[in-house]
Design an enzyme around this catalytic site. Structure first.
Site, PDB file in Angstrom:
ATOM      1  N   ASP A  16       7.658  -7.399   6.863  1.00 18.50           N
ATOM      2  CA  ASP A  16       8.706  -7.339   5.986  1.00 18.50           C
ATOM      3  C   ASP A  16       9.357  -8.816   5.180  1.00 18.50           C
ATOM      4  O   ASP A  16       9.200  -9.815   5.889  1.00 18.50           O
ATOM      5  CB  ASP A  16      10.017  -6.990   6.122  1.00 18.50           C
ATOM      6  CG  ASP A  16      10.985  -6.290   5.148  1.00 18.50           C
ATOM      7  OD1 ASP A  16      10.309  -6.406   3.574  1.00 18.50           O
ATOM      8  OD2 ASP A  16      11.894  -6.068   4.877  1.00 18.50           O
ATOM      9  N   ASN A  18       7.559 -10.087   2.113  1.00 19.05           N
ATOM     10  CA  ASN A  18       6.409 -11.028   1.527  1.00 19.05           C
ATOM     11  C   ASN A  18       6.499 -10.688  -0.015  1.00 19.05           C
ATOM     12  O   ASN A  18       6.571 -11.349  -0.917  1.00 19.05           O
ATOM     13  CB  ASN A  18       4.975  -9.779   1.562  1.00 19.05           C
ATOM     14  CG  ASN A  18       4.787 -10.028   2.823  1.00 19.05           C
ATOM     15  OD1 ASN A  18       4.671 -10.160   3.845  1.00 19.05           O
ATOM     16  ND2 ASN A  18       3.886  -8.624   2.720  1.00 19.05           N
ATOM     17  N   GLY A  19       7.550 -10.226  -0.963  1.00 23.46           N
ATOM     18  CA  GLY A  19       7.156  -9.506  -2.357  1.00 23.46           C
ATOM     19  C   GLY A  19       8.576 -11.507  -2.384  1.00 23.46           C
ATOM     20  O   GLY A  19       8.404 -12.018  -3.490  1.00 23.46           O
ATOM     21  N   ASN A  64       4.849   3.324   0.387  1.00 23.43           N
ATOM     22  CA  ASN A  64       4.027   2.344  -0.537  1.00 23.43           C
ATOM     23  C   ASN A  64       3.711   2.998  -1.543  1.00 23.43           C
ATOM     24  O   ASN A  64       3.322   1.482  -2.704  1.00 23.43           O
ATOM     25  CB  ASN A  64       3.207   1.396   0.715  1.00 23.43           C
ATOM     26  CG  ASN A  64       4.239   0.976   0.969  1.00 23.43           C
ATOM     27  OD1 ASN A  64       4.086   0.131   2.065  1.00 23.43           O
ATOM     28  ND2 ASN A  64       5.801   0.360   1.111  1.00 23.43           N
ATOM     29  N   TRP A  65       3.055   3.967  -1.342  1.00 24.51           N
ATOM     30  CA  TRP A  65       2.221   4.561  -2.805  1.00 24.51           C
ATOM     31  C   TRP A  65       2.915   4.083  -4.330  1.00 24.51           C
ATOM     32  O   TRP A  65       2.550   4.078  -4.747  1.00 24.51           O
ATOM     33  CB  TRP A  65       1.690   5.963  -2.727  1.00 24.51           C
ATOM     34  CG  TRP A  65       0.914   6.370  -1.481  1.00 24.51           C
ATOM     35  CD1 TRP A  65       0.821   6.786  -0.373  1.00 24.51           C
ATOM     36  CD2 TRP A  65      -0.593   5.705  -1.477  1.00 24.51           C
ATOM     37  NE1 TRP A  65       0.248   6.547   0.484  1.00 24.51           N
ATOM     38  CE2 TRP A  65      -1.404   6.600  -0.396  1.00 24.51           C
ATOM     39  CE3 TRP A  65      -1.932   4.774  -2.180  1.00 24.51           C
ATOM     40  CZ2 TRP A  65      -2.760   5.885   0.488  1.00 24.51           C
ATOM     41  CZ3 TRP A  65      -2.950   4.867  -2.267  1.00 24.51           C
ATOM     42  CH2 TRP A  65      -3.140   5.667  -1.203  1.00 24.51           C
ATOM     43  N   ARG A 190      16.008  -2.060   9.762  1.00 22.33           N
ATOM     44  CA  ARG A 190      16.044  -0.463   9.721  1.00 22.33           C
ATOM     45  C   ARG A 190      14.732   0.049   9.883  1.00 22.33           C
ATOM     46  O   ARG A 190      14.265  -1.753  10.761  1.00 22.33           O
ATOM     47  CB  ARG A 190      16.199  -0.182   8.085  1.00 22.33           C
ATOM     48  CG  ARG A 190      17.237  -0.164   7.483  1.00 22.33           C
ATOM     49  CD  ARG A 190      15.952   0.440   5.644  1.00 22.33           C
ATOM     50  NE  ARG A 190      15.838  -0.367   4.805  1.00 22.33           N
ATOM     51  CZ  ARG A 190      16.047  -1.063   4.382  1.00 22.33           C
ATOM     52  NH1 ARG A 190      17.309  -1.845   4.050  1.00 22.33           N
ATOM     53  NH2 ARG A 190      15.432  -1.781   3.590  1.00 22.33           N
ATOM     54  N   GLU A 203      13.050  -2.368  23.166  1.00 24.60           N
ATOM     55  CA  GLU A 203      13.986  -3.351  22.360  1.00 24.60           C
ATOM     56  C   GLU A 203      13.673  -3.589  20.948  1.00 24.60           C
ATOM     57  O   GLU A 203      12.433  -3.436  20.691  1.00 24.60           O
ATOM     58  CB  GLU A 203      13.256  -4.875  23.001  1.00 24.60           C
ATOM     59  CG  GLU A 203      13.991  -4.655  24.542  1.00 24.60           C
ATOM     60  CD  GLU A 203      15.866  -4.514  24.737  1.00 24.60           C
ATOM     61  OE1 GLU A 203      16.131  -4.254  24.249  1.00 24.60           O
ATOM     62  OE2 GLU A 203      15.756  -3.632  25.740  1.00 24.60           O
TER      63      GLU A 203
HETATM   64  C1  FPP Z   1       6.583  -5.522   3.049  1.00 25.04           C
HETATM   65  O1  FPP Z   1       7.174  -6.240   2.108  1.00 25.04           O
HETATM   66  C2  FPP Z   1       4.889  -5.430   3.811  1.00 25.04           C
HETATM   67  C3  FPP Z   1       4.757  -4.652   3.107  1.00 25.04           C
HETATM   68  C4  FPP Z   1       4.948  -3.567   2.351  1.00 25.04           C
HETATM   69  C5  FPP Z   1       2.985  -4.900   3.247  1.00 25.04           C
HETATM   70  C6  FPP Z   1       2.621  -5.253   4.407  1.00 25.04           C
HETATM   71  C7  FPP Z   1       1.079  -5.566   4.012  1.00 25.04           C
HETATM   72  C8  FPP Z   1       0.206  -6.862   5.114  1.00 25.04           C
HETATM   73  C9  FPP Z   1       1.356  -8.239   4.744  1.00 25.04           C
HETATM   74  C10 FPP Z   1      -1.314  -7.067   4.733  1.00 25.04           C
HETATM   75  C11 FPP Z   1      -1.716  -6.662   5.819  1.00 25.04           C
HETATM   76  C12 FPP Z   1      -2.414  -7.228   6.580  1.00 25.04           C
HETATM   77  C13 FPP Z   1      -3.781  -6.866   7.360  1.00 25.04           C
HETATM   78  C14 FPP Z   1      -5.347  -7.236   7.730  1.00 25.04           C
HETATM   79  C15 FPP Z   1      -3.717  -5.868   8.147  1.00 25.04           C
HETATM   80  P1  FPP Z   1       7.579  -6.721   0.836  1.00 25.04           P
HETATM   81  O2  FPP Z   1       6.954  -6.508  -0.090  1.00 25.04           O
HETATM   82  O3  FPP Z   1       8.759  -5.160   1.093  1.00 25.04           O
HETATM   83  O4  FPP Z   1       8.751  -7.393   0.240  1.00 25.04           O
HETATM   84  P2  FPP Z   1      10.179  -7.496   0.273  1.00 25.04           P
HETATM   85  O5  FPP Z   1      11.166  -6.540   0.792  1.00 25.04           O
HETATM   86  O6  FPP Z   1      10.519  -9.197   0.298  1.00 25.04           O
HETATM   87  O7  FPP Z   1      10.119  -6.682  -1.304  1.00 25.04           O
END
Ligand code: FPP
Length: 238
Positions: A16, A18-19, A64-65, A190, A203
């Protein structure tokens, strides 16, 4: 003598943050996912070198869709690229791939490259790498129960013969030991419909690092925390 550090057999990760990582840098959310995908590959190698036998990552949930189309497309393209380009690396590192989740909703070309990568790596004997795509734990349990119910309907199975092992064997993770350690990055605490059945005794470790910043040192910290817990299963530790 110091106790030797235990390495968990199976580590599962909710990736979690990334965004938020991207936003902090003035980048589009998809840049966070792209960096996240690079980190996945590095962590797989690190986990392997540390002796972890199974790594499971939550790449795309059934929920996620509902993200904007452009973000869904970007995530699917990252997964598409991974499935198409990682065979040589998996062969070199002896990695066995399994995708968990309901693959039937994925584009047919993606389904085909997943099937190919799973088939080509099936006899590899190194780390097992499970990627959850269109995965929801409740959905997985419903699918497993429908299969069992069908067998009851077909008179192949008596309801009283349904056991915990049989349910485990009906899940997408059949044959894979339950996770010893579940890590969630990004500061939230969560489970988000990930491996609900399989993490009954795992764990749990939550850290603030966003997934694109996660690295070997963070993984080591999680394993140290795992080692500092006294694992108990309802019984007493002798
Ligand atoms: C949650 O962060 C992350 C995801 C919904 C996607 C995770 C997918 C990848 C890291 C790519 C996977 C690639 C391979 C090759 C397996 P978020 O977008 O919900 O972050 P935020 O809570 O900060 O908005």
């Amino acid at each position: 003598m110091q106790n030797e550090r235990k390495i968990p057999v199976h580590v599962a990760i909710i990736m979690d943050g990334n965004g938020r990582w991207a936003k902090k840098r003035g980048l589009p959310r998809t840049a966070g996912h792209a960096q996240g995908a690079r980190v996945v590959e590095q962590i797989l190698e690190d986990a392997d070198h540390m002796g972890i036998r199974y790594l499971t990552v939550y790449a795309f949930s059934t929920e996620n869709w509902s993200r904007p189309d452009s973000e869904v497309k970007a995530l699917m393209n990252l997964l598409r690229t991974y499935m198409k380009t990682s065979l040589a690396k998996c062969a070199r590192n002896n990695v066995r791939i399994r995708v968990i989740g309901d693959k039937s909703r994925l584009d047919s070309d993606l389904q085909a490259s997943i099937a190919n990568l799973e088939k080509e790596t099936a006899s590899n004997t190194g780390i097992g790498f499970q990627i959850a795509i269109n995965y929801g734990s409740r959905d997985e349990i419903v699918r497993a129960l429908r299969k069992a119910a069908q067998r009851v309907k077909d008179s192949e199975l008596n309801p009283e013969d349904i056991t915990e092992d049989m349910i485990s064997d009906g899940l997408d993770t059949a044959g894979i030991p339950d996770p010893d350690l579940l890590i969630r990055t990004g500061g939230e605490e969560r489970i988000s419909n990930f491996l609900l059945w399989q993490t009954a005794y795992s764990e749990l470790y939550f850290c603030d690092a966003a997934w694109p910043d996660f690295n070997k040192a963070e993984l080591e910290k999680a394993i140290d925390a795992f080692n500092n817990r006294e694992r108990r299963y309802g019984g007493l530790i002798s």
